[in-house]
Scaffold this active site. Structure first.
Site, PDB file in Angstrom:
ATOM      1  N   ASP A  59      40.672 -64.040  -2.613  1.00 14.93           N
ATOM      2  CA  ASP A  59      41.503 -63.528  -3.204  1.00 14.93           C
ATOM      3  C   ASP A  59      40.891 -62.447  -4.315  1.00 14.93           C
ATOM      4  OD1 ASP A  59      43.485 -65.380  -1.975  1.00 14.93           O
ATOM      5  OD2 ASP A  59      44.860 -64.872  -3.457  1.00 14.93           O
TER       6      ASP A  59
ATOM      7  N   SER B  94      47.056 -75.018  -2.052  1.00 11.93           N
ATOM      8  CA  SER B  94      46.302 -74.305  -3.152  1.00 11.93           C
ATOM      9  C   SER B  94      45.904 -75.354  -4.291  1.00 11.93           C
ATOM     10  CB  SER B  94      47.097 -73.225  -3.759  1.00 11.93           C
ATOM     11  OG  SER B  94      46.432 -72.595  -4.801  1.00 11.93           O
TER      12      SER B  94
ATOM     13  N   ARG C 144      43.458 -71.750 -19.402  1.00  9.20           N
ATOM     14  CA  ARG C 144      43.876 -70.404 -19.206  1.00  9.20           C
ATOM     15  C   ARG C 144      43.259 -69.464 -20.624  1.00  9.20           C
ATOM     16  NH1 ARG C 144      42.429 -71.371 -14.480  1.00  9.20           N
ATOM     17  NH2 ARG C 144      44.211 -71.338 -12.781  1.00  9.20           N
TER      18      ARG C 144
ATOM     19  N   ASP D 103      50.318 -68.544 -14.522  1.00 14.27           N
ATOM     20  CA  ASP D 103      48.978 -68.344 -15.155  1.00 14.27           C
ATOM     21  C   ASP D 103      48.994 -66.748 -15.354  1.00 14.27           C
ATOM     22  OD1 ASP D 103      47.817 -70.621 -14.862  1.00 14.27           O
ATOM     23  OD2 ASP D 103      46.718 -70.251 -12.853  1.00 14.27           O
TER      24      ASP D 103
END
Length: 413
Positions: free
Chosen positions: A15, A179, A94, A123
Site C-alpha cells: 500500500d 491484515s 499511533r 488509525d
C-alpha cells in the site's frame, strides 16, 4: 514544478509503496519515514526500496525506547484497557509515530504529511488528530479518502497491477489472508477471513505467543518492582535474569509471556467511526504488567482515590483509542493518573504459566495493609462494637425505602 514536500508514514509494504509512487505522480516530493517501534522488519531493505521508488529522503527512526517510556508506561499506570479487554497496542503506537512524523516535517520544511490508513478505520483519526495538534498548519493527504485514488485502486489486484507497471517490488509469497499490525506492545489481526466473527482464528495466525497447550510445563516466577506506578526492574527467580531499562523490561516480559501463551484475545469492538470490527490481539508483556500493576496499586492506594482513578483510567482508554492523546482533556487525565501513582511502589511476585498470570505475593514500603488491624487473631486498634452503629446507620436508608415503598409495592395488585 513540485507541489511541495510530503512526509509519508511508510511501511515498505504494498500500500505505502504504491502511495509513494502515486504521490510522485501527483507532483509531490516525497520523504519516506519509517518508525521502528519493535516490529519484525528489514529496515535496510525498506530504505533501499523507498530510494529506488524515488523518495527524496528516507528517515528510519528507532522509537522503541520512547514508545515504552512515553506511551506504554502511562498506559500501564492507567490500567488502560478499552471495552474491558483490549490493551490498546495499536492505539498507543499511533501518537508515537505521528509525533516523529511531524518533527521530521517541521525540520524538513514539509507542508504535507500522508499515511496509508483506510477510510473506515481508527488509525486515520489517530494519525491526523496528532498531526493537527502538533503542527496546526499542516495539510494532510489521505489517499484512501481521495476519490481519484480509491476509485482507481479498488482492491489488492489493482495495487499489484500498478506495482508491476511502475517497477514496485512485491512479495513473492502470497500475503496472509488477513491484515496484521505489529509493534513492541502487540500484534493485531483483522480483515480478510477474520471478518466473519464466527470463524475461528487459524492455528498458525499467532506470531508473538505460543499456543498455551504447547507452552512449557513449568512456570516462570517473576518479581516486578514498581516505583511511581511504572516497572523499574524485573527478575526471574528461575535463572536470575534481570532487566532494568524500560525497553529491556518490556521486551523481556514479552519473551516470557510469549513463551507461555499469555495475552491472546479475540473480540468484537466498537470503532470510533461508528462500526463494529472483529480483532484478534496478542499482548504478552502488557498482560503481565496489567495484572502486576493492578495488584500493587490496590495494595498501596487509598480506596476512594482508587475509585476515582478507575474512572479516569476508563476515560483515558477511550481518549487514546479515539485518537485524542494530544488533547487538553487527555493531558489533564494523564496528570491526574500520574499524581495517583506517587505511592504505587513495591514488588509483585507472580507466576506465568499456560496462558495465565498468577499473583503470588507482594510487598511495599508504602503499603496500606495493616496485618494487625485485619487479623482475626489480634484485636488491634479496633472495637467490634463500633460495627453495630456503622451497620445501623447504613440500614436507615434501606429500612425507610422498604417501609415506605417496598411494602406498598408488594400490596398493590
Amino acid at each position: 514544478m513540485s507541489k511541495g514536500t510530503v512526509v509519508l508514514a511508510y511501511s515498505g509494504g504494498l500500500d505505502t509503496s504504491c502511495i509513494l509512487v502515486w504521490l510522485k505522480e501527483q507532483g509531490y516530493d516525497v520523504i519516506a519515514f519509517l518508525a521502528n517501534i519493535g516490529q519484525d522488519e528489514d529496515f535496510e531493505a525498506a530504505r533501499k526500496k523507498a530510494e529506488s521508488l524515488g523518495a527524496k529522503k528516507v528517515f528510519i527512526e528507532d522509537l522503541r525506547a520512547e514508545f515504552v517510556a512515553d506511551f506504554i508506561w502511562p498506559a500501564v499506570q492507567a490500567n488502560a484497557i478499552y471495552e474491558d479487554r483490549y490493551l490498546l497496542g495499536t492505539s498507543v503506537a499511533r501518537p508515537c509515530i505521528a509525533r516523529r512524523q511531524v518533527e521530521i516535517a517541521r525540520k524538513e520544511g514539509a507542508n504535507f504529511v500522508s499515511h496509508g490508513a483506510t477510510g473506515k478505520g481508527n488509525d486515520q483519526i489517530r494519525f491526523e488528530l496528532t498531526c493537527y495538534a502538533l503542527y496546526p498548519e499542516v495539510k494532510i493527504i489521505a489517499p484512501w479518502r481521495v476519490p481519484e485514488f480509491y476509485n482507481r485502486f479498488r482492491g489488492r489486484k489493482d495495487l499489484m497491477e500498478y506495482a508491476e507497471k511502475h517497477g514496485i517490488p512485491v512479495p513473492v509469497t502470497p500475503r496472509a489472508p488477513w491484515s496484521m499490525d505489529a509493534n513492541l506492545m502487540h500484534i493485531s489481526y483483522e480483515s480478510g477471513i477474520l471478518e466473519n466473527p464466527k470463524s475461528h482464528a487459524p492455528v498458525d495466525l499467532y506470531l508473538m505467543t505460543k499456543n498455551p497447550e504447547d507452552s512449557p510445563n513449568t512456570p516462570d516466577v517473576l518479581e516486578i518492582e514498581f516505583r511511581n506506578g511504572v516497572p523499574i526492574r524485573v527478575s526471574n527467580e528461575k535463572d536470575s535474569t534481570s532487566e532494568e531499562s524500560p525497553l529491556g523490561i518490556f521486551s523481556y516480559l514479552n519473551t516470557v509471556g510469549g513463551k507461555h501463551g499469555v495475552g491472546r484475545i479475540d473480540i468484537v469492538e466498537n470503532r470510533f467511526i461508528g462500526m463494529k470490527s472483529r480483532g484478534i490481539y496478542e499482548t504478552p508483556g502488557g498482560t503481565i504488567l496489567l495484572q502486576a500493576h493492578l495488584d500493587i496499586e490496590t495494595f498501596t492506594m487509598d480506596k476512594e482515590v482508587r475509585r476515582i482513578k478507575q474512572g479516569l483510567g476508563i476515560k483515558f482508554s477511550e481518549l487514546v483509542y479515539n485518537g485524542f492523546w494530544y488533547s487538553p482533556e487527555c493531558d489533564f487525565v494523564r496528570h491526574c493518573i500520574s499524581k495517583s501513582q506517587e505511592n504505587v511502589e513495591g514488588k509483585v511476585m507472580l507466576s506465568v504459566f499456560k496462558g495465565q498470570v498468577y499473583i503470588l505475593g507482594r510487598e511495599s514500603p508504602k503499603s496500606l495493609y495493616n496485618e494487625e488491624l485485619v487479623s482475626m487473631d489480634v484485636q488491634g486498634d479496633y472495637d467490634p462494637c463500633d460495627a453495630s452503629g456503622f451497620i445501623r446507620i447504613n440500614a436507615v436508608r434501606l429500612r425507610e425505602h422498604h417501609r415506605l415503598q417496598g411494602l406498598a409495592s408488594t400490596t398493590k395488585k
